[in-house]
Design a protein around this motif. Sequence first.
Motif, PDB file in Angstrom:
ATOM      1  N   ALA A  42       0.884  -1.322  -0.065  1.00  0.00           N
ATOM      2  CA  ALA A  42       0.040  -0.032  -0.029  1.00  0.00           C
ATOM      3  C   ALA A  42       0.976   1.281   0.051  1.00  0.00           C
ATOM      4  CB  ALA A  42      -0.867   0.053   1.157  1.00  0.00           C
ATOM      5  N   GLU A  43       0.405   2.179  -0.634  1.00  0.00           N
ATOM      6  CA  GLU A  43       1.056   3.588  -0.701  1.00  0.00           C
ATOM      7  C   GLU A  43       0.492   4.477   0.137  1.00  0.00           C
ATOM      8  OE1 GLU A  43       2.451   6.849  -4.232  1.00  0.00           O
ATOM      9  OE2 GLU A  43       1.241   5.159  -4.578  1.00  0.00           O
ATOM     10  N   GLU A  44       1.286   5.134   0.817  1.00  0.00           N
ATOM     11  CA  GLU A  44       1.088   6.510   1.634  1.00  0.00           C
ATOM     12  C   GLU A  44       1.733   7.504   1.230  1.00  0.00           C
ATOM     13  OE1 GLU A  44       1.034   7.790   6.399  1.00  0.00           O
ATOM     14  OE2 GLU A  44       1.748   5.770   5.711  1.00  0.00           O
ATOM     15  N   PHE A  45       0.903   8.635   1.028  1.00  0.00           N
ATOM     16  CA  PHE A  45       1.622   9.843   0.629  1.00  0.00           C
ATOM     17  C   PHE A  45       1.742  11.016   1.712  1.00  0.00           C
ATOM     18  CE2 PHE A  45       0.999  14.213  -1.127  1.00  0.00           C
ATOM     19  CZ  PHE A  45       1.867  14.320  -1.972  1.00  0.00           C
ATOM     20  N   ILE A  46       3.076  11.421   1.506  1.00  0.00           N
ATOM     21  CA  ILE A  46       3.475  12.175   2.438  1.00  0.00           C
ATOM     22  C   ILE A  46       3.464  13.664   1.934  1.00  0.00           C
ATOM     23  CG2 ILE A  46       5.104  13.157   4.369  1.00  0.00           C
ATOM     24  CD1 ILE A  46       5.532  10.033   4.696  1.00  0.00           C
ATOM     25  N   ASP A  47       2.967  14.821   2.381  1.00  0.00           N
ATOM     26  CA  ASP A  47       2.899  15.901   1.764  1.00  0.00           C
ATOM     27  C   ASP A  47       4.155  16.806   2.030  1.00  0.00           C
ATOM     28  OD1 ASP A  47       2.582  18.353   0.592  1.00  0.00           O
ATOM     29  OD2 ASP A  47       1.117  19.154   1.869  1.00  0.00           O
ATOM     30  N   PRO A  48       5.205  16.959   1.217  1.00  0.00           N
ATOM     31  CA  PRO A  48       6.616  17.746   1.430  1.00  0.00           C
ATOM     32  C   PRO A  48       6.352  18.754   2.343  1.00  0.00           C
ATOM     33  CG  PRO A  48       6.308  16.942  -0.786  1.00  0.00           C
ATOM     34  CD  PRO A  48       5.008  16.906  -0.355  1.00  0.00           C
ATOM     35  N   LYS A  49       5.260  19.403   2.183  1.00  0.00           N
ATOM     36  CA  LYS A  49       5.272  20.944   2.831  1.00  0.00           C
ATOM     37  C   LYS A  49       5.123  20.643   4.417  1.00  0.00           C
ATOM     38  CE  LYS A  49       2.962  23.295  -0.681  1.00  0.00           C
ATOM     39  NZ  LYS A  49       1.848  24.115  -1.169  1.00  0.00           N
ATOM     40  N   SER A  50       4.403  19.107   4.857  1.00  0.00           N
ATOM     41  CA  SER A  50       4.370  18.977   6.224  1.00  0.00           C
ATOM     42  C   SER A  50       5.783  18.984   6.968  1.00  0.00           C
ATOM     43  CB  SER A  50       3.663  17.531   6.333  1.00  0.00           C
ATOM     44  OG  SER A  50       4.598  16.556   5.787  1.00  0.00           O
ATOM     45  N   HIS A  51       6.718  18.688   6.329  1.00  0.00           N
ATOM     46  CA  HIS A  51       8.063  18.429   6.866  1.00  0.00           C
ATOM     47  C   HIS A  51       8.632  20.318   7.034  1.00  0.00           C
ATOM     48  CE1 HIS A  51       8.448  14.494   6.559  1.00  0.00           C
ATOM     49  NE2 HIS A  51       7.814  14.497   5.302  1.00  0.00           N
ATOM     50  N   LYS A  52       8.198  21.146   6.668  1.00  0.00           N
ATOM     51  CA  LYS A  52       8.685  22.459   6.882  1.00  0.00           C
ATOM     52  C   LYS A  52       8.491  22.857   8.124  1.00  0.00           C
ATOM     53  CE  LYS A  52       8.574  23.533   1.932  1.00  0.00           C
ATOM     54  NZ  LYS A  52       8.195  24.407   0.755  1.00  0.00           N
ATOM     55  N   PHE A  53       9.253  23.750   8.756  1.00  0.00           N
ATOM     56  CA  PHE A  53       8.980  24.159   9.847  1.00  0.00           C
ATOM     57  C   PHE A  53       9.834  25.748  10.014  1.00  0.00           C
ATOM     58  CE2 PHE A  53      12.811  21.524  10.379  1.00  0.00           C
ATOM     59  CZ  PHE A  53      13.457  22.401  11.228  1.00  0.00           C
ATOM     60  N   VAL A  54       9.534  26.655  10.861  1.00  0.00           N
ATOM     61  CA  VAL A  54      10.118  28.059  11.063  1.00  0.00           C
ATOM     62  C   VAL A  54      10.947  27.879  12.480  1.00  0.00           C
ATOM     63  CG1 VAL A  54       9.678  30.245  11.280  1.00  0.00           C
ATOM     64  CG2 VAL A  54       8.261  28.924   9.634  1.00  0.00           C
ATOM     65  N   LEU A  55      12.297  28.516  12.563  1.00  0.00           N
ATOM     66  CA  LEU A  55      12.833  28.738  13.484  1.00  0.00           C
ATOM     67  C   LEU A  55      12.812  30.060  13.761  1.00  0.00           C
ATOM     68  CD1 LEU A  55      14.898  27.318  15.882  1.00  0.00           C
ATOM     69  CD2 LEU A  55      16.556  27.646  14.180  1.00  0.00           C
ATOM     70  N   ARG A  56      12.200  30.559  14.986  1.00  0.00           N
ATOM     71  CA  ARG A  56      12.561  31.766  15.458  1.00  0.00           C
ATOM     72  C   ARG A  56      13.385  32.127  16.480  1.00  0.00           C
ATOM     73  NH1 ARG A  56       5.822  33.238  15.542  1.00  0.00           N
ATOM     74  NH2 ARG A  56       5.307  32.740  13.478  1.00  0.00           N
ATOM     75  N   LEU A  57      14.171  32.975  16.434  1.00  0.00           N
ATOM     76  CA  LEU A  57      15.264  33.299  17.471  1.00  0.00           C
ATOM     77  C   LEU A  57      15.025  34.522  18.069  1.00  0.00           C
ATOM     78  CD1 LEU A  57      18.484  32.239  15.482  1.00  0.00           C
ATOM     79  CD2 LEU A  57      17.306  30.961  16.945  1.00  0.00           C
ATOM     80  N   GLN A  58      15.274  34.688  19.390  1.00  0.00           N
ATOM     81  CA  GLN A  58      14.893  35.842  19.957  1.00  0.00           C
ATOM     82  C   GLN A  58      16.069  36.880  19.937  1.00  0.00           C
ATOM     83  OE1 GLN A  58      13.441  34.973  23.976  1.00  0.00           O
ATOM     84  NE2 GLN A  58      11.617  33.980  23.436  1.00  0.00           N
TER      85      GLN A  58
END
Length: 529
Positions: free
Chosen positions: A508-524
């Motif tokens: 069975a194939e399970e599709f993973i959205d490439p955008k779900s791996h993106k995150f934002v690193l906010r530095l103070q």
Amino acid sequence: MDTESTYSGYSYYSGRSRGSHRHGERSRDRHKSRSKESSRSEKSVTINAPPAEPLLGDQSVREEEVQDDNWGETTTAVTGTSEHSLSQEDIVRISKDLDNSVGLDCKRYLNVALSVILGLVVFLTPLAFLILPHLLWPDRLRACGTACEGLFISVAFKLLILLLAVWALFFRPPRAGLPRIFVFRALLATLVLLFVLSYWLFYGVRILDSQDEDYQGIVQYAVSLVDALLFIHYLAIVLLELRQLQPFFSLCVTRSTDGATQHYNLGQLSIQRAAVVILENYYKDFPVHNPAMLTASKSRAAKHLAGLKVYNVDGPGGNNAAAGIAQSQSRAMIAAAARRRDSSHNELYYEDAEHERRVRKRRARLVVAVEEAFTHIRRMQEEEQKAAPSDVMDPREAAQAIFPSMARALQKYLRTTRQQHLHSMESIQQHLAFCITNNMTPKAFLESYLTTGPTLQYGKDRWLARQWTLISEASVTSGLKDGAVFLLKCIDFSLVVTTKKIPYIQLAEEFIDPKSHKFVLRLQSETSV
């Protein structure tokens, strides 16, 4: 000179007990009376073979104390149970196997002869179609034009291609003799025969009887026959070669004597063809069958059961019910006595520990002896480079020169590991000469003796079975099925084959959205002071 003697089981054990002389006389008298009665009902032939040449690949290993350290120089006569016993039924079976082997050879040559005859008929038929009109009615034939002459070239090259293809597919050396016909091959031969006969029938009715004048049509008719034969050859490739490539079954092969097991994945084959594939892989995958490794457990079991005595309380005149009760009581007595006297696990533990210690000790001695011998060889090679060409020794002479220095250690190791019947002095010297010729190390020389290799590593007289017997409840021409079990039996052991179907795999194939791996690193930007 070998001496042989046959004892009954009672006289053998009584001979070993050296307690009282009277008991020995009574046992001998009892043995004489029993031997006279048993000689009338059973006939046996006892054959003794020297240790270097085992009979039928089965040899009982003697104890270390009664074995000699030199190959073939002395022979010790040992009384007791003989090494090899063949009953009259065994001799009849061996002679039957020889007769069957002669029949198999005749059957093989008959199959080759029929194949050659059918091949000649197939290849001569198109040529006969082209030649017969010129022989029977040459004056009435129309002239053959350019297109007709081009068809001659087409027929010639197609026949050449067909000849090479048939030679490559059908005229290969046979790998084994099958007990039944090869169904697909017989089907293809029948199809070709019917196809050629139908072409001859049509040729006789429509061309020979009417004496057709259109020679170009006759040539095209011959070309169509050659094209059809090429398509039949393509069908043969699909049925005989391509159909079995994809694996469908997993076969578990177990040797009955020592439990050695291998697994093979096979395609859609008949039982007899699967047996051939298994035997081809057996000789390269399974370690050589060593019946000497089984004698220790048998002797231990015989020694343990020798101390048990069974008595019939009711005697031979009792009724059936009393006899059944007595038998059940006897079994209970045997089980109780076995539980009380069961100390075989301790004996087995200490025997294995002592055996491993002796093997390690003799292996160390062997390694040292071989390294010293090869060091002497290298020294001799350095001296030969400085000596005259006439004084140079060949590898065979060098092997014979250094062999005595390692012979005793090697034979003691082989005898301890129960491999002495697998290696003769001549084979060891040949292997040593081979290693010297190819400039191999001592470790490479010892690898053949320190580890048990595949069956093909040893001489054919040690393992080759003239004929295998296929035992199967289902027809041997039927295909493999899930749960099918069949046996491949030779004189010394049998191979038990169990078939399991490879399961169907659903992915069975399970599709993973490439955008779900993106995150934002906010530095103070502000830090605490």
